[in-house]
Write an enzyme that holds these catalytic residues in place. Structure first.
Site, short mmCIF file in Angstrom:
data_model
loop_
_atom_site.label_atom_id
_atom_site.label_comp_id
_atom_site.label_asym_id
_atom_site.label_seq_id
_atom_site.Cartn_x
_atom_site.Cartn_y
_atom_site.Cartn_z
CE LYS A 1 -32.61 -55.29 80.14
NZ LYS A 1 -31.78 -54.65 81.15
CB VAL B 1 -24.71 -52.78 76.41
CG1 VAL B 1 -26.11 -52.28 76.77
CG2 VAL B 1 -24.03 -51.83 75.43
CE1 TYR B 2 -28.96 -50.94 79.79
CE2 TYR B 2 -29.32 -51.94 81.93
CZ TYR B 2 -29.80 -51.55 80.71
OH TYR B 2 -31.12 -51.77 80.38
CD GLN B 3 -22.13 -45.49 81.46
OE1 GLN B 3 -22.71 -45.42 80.37
NE2 GLN B 3 -21.20 -44.62 81.80
CG LEU B 4 -18.74 -49.38 77.39
CD1 LEU B 4 -17.47 -48.68 76.96
CD2 LEU B 4 -19.37 -50.12 76.19
#
Length: 329
Positions: free
Chosen positions: A91, A62-65
């Site tokens: 993750k 999910v980090y910066q999609l």
């Protein structure tokens, strides 16, 4: 660099983990960390980390999609890192396809989908540590643990880890895995720093007893434990997430002011003292530190050589008061 076993496994990880949440396509339209560093800005930071012996890299889908994973993968390839010697963690859980019925969570369907997407973005055949990004309370625990076990048995992950949850939930998940002969969690990624120490009550003792690695996120509390209170940085000027994670300013300012005073007395930076304090704890394996500047890497690694006295540790901890623990952070 110092190395330590990842919990009750044979894997060696550096005592400082490079938090790749700091990498990704910048801008609010690309995720909740608009201050993230793009590939060119991340490159010297990554290189310095590798030069200093860091072999453990943590990111998330999910980090910066997804662009954090993409940049991390490019950097691993760019510097020709030996895949057999590095430890790559990512993750799964938070929404990657916003508004879609199966675009998030820890269902078997989403876990199997997202491990493939993560591997594609990273450009790797497997990750060393696949972690659940919080607990999905809408999916049965048995479904979660069996799916993660199958990810490991498929060869797409070597180990599995968990993050923020209640201690009883973490223990229950591992007991379910043990009863069924499935893969158990080897690590816990929870929040821990000088201004948030609630995990000392139950989670840390549990992890010590079970020989589970503790790899805390935000050891510097989003920079709050690295600068005098009220310092404006390029990150916190546009960071809308940190105020939600640390809304307890009145309680926290006292701790940070005390940290600043003690750091000046010792002749070290606040970040060095914060990390040295954390590394003094027997239950800590490898703090995950997000760097936005090359000098931050040197600062963090140098903390490994700083040994604080028992008296200093007591003074650093003295102003802390209990925080409300929600299980969310």
């Amino acid at each position: 660099m110092q190395y330590v076993k990842l919990g009750n496994t044979g894997v060696d990880v550096s005592r400082i983990c490079l938090g790749c949440m700091s990498f990704g396509k910048p801008g609010k339209e690309n995720g909740v960390f608009p201050w993230a560093k793009d590939y060119e800005d991340a490159k010297p930071i990554f290189k310095r980390a590798v030069d200093l012996g860091i072999n453990y890299f943590d990111t998330a889908n999910v980090y910066q999609l997804g662009t954090s994973e993409e940049i991390t993968g490019r950097l691993i390839k760019e510097f020709g890192l030996d895949r057999d010697e590095i430890v790559v963690a990512t993750k799964v859980n938070f929404a990657m396809r916003e508004g879609r019925p199966n675009g998030a969570g820890l269902s078997r369907k989403n876990i199997m989908t997202e491990i493939d997407h993560s591997l594609k973005r990273l450009g790797l055949d497997y990750v060393d540590l696949y972690q659940i990004h919080r607990l999905d309370h809408e999916t049965p625990m048995e479904e979660i643990m069996e799916a993660l076990h199958d990810v490991v048995k498929s060869g797409k992950a070597r180990y599995i880890g968990a993050s923020v949850m209640w201690a009883w939930e973490f223990e229950r998940l591992n007991q379910i895995a043990e009863r069924n002969g499935w893969t158990k969690f080897v690590s816990m990624q929870n929040q821990y720093n000088l201004i948030y120490r609630e995990e000392e009550r139950e989670m840390m003792p549990l992890c010590m007893d079970r020989k589970i690695a503790v790899v805390p996120w935000s050891p510097l509390a989003g920079g709050r434990c690295a600068h005098p209170w009220g310092t404006i940085t390029n990150r916190n000027r546009i960071d809308e997430v940190s105020p939600m994670v640390w809304p307890t300013e009145e309680q926290d300012k006292v701790v940070v002011d005390n940290l600043e005073k003690i750091s000046k007395e010792l002749g070290y930076s606040m970040a060095q003292v914060s990390l040295s304090w954390m590394l003094s704890k027997p239950y800590i394996t490898s703090p995950i530190v997000g760097f936005t500047d090359v000098k931050h890497v040197d600062e963090a690694v140098s903390a490994l050589d700083i040994k604080l006295s028992d008296d200093v540790i007591k003074r650093l901890e003295a102003p802390y008061v209990p925080h409300i623990k929600t299980g969310a952070f």
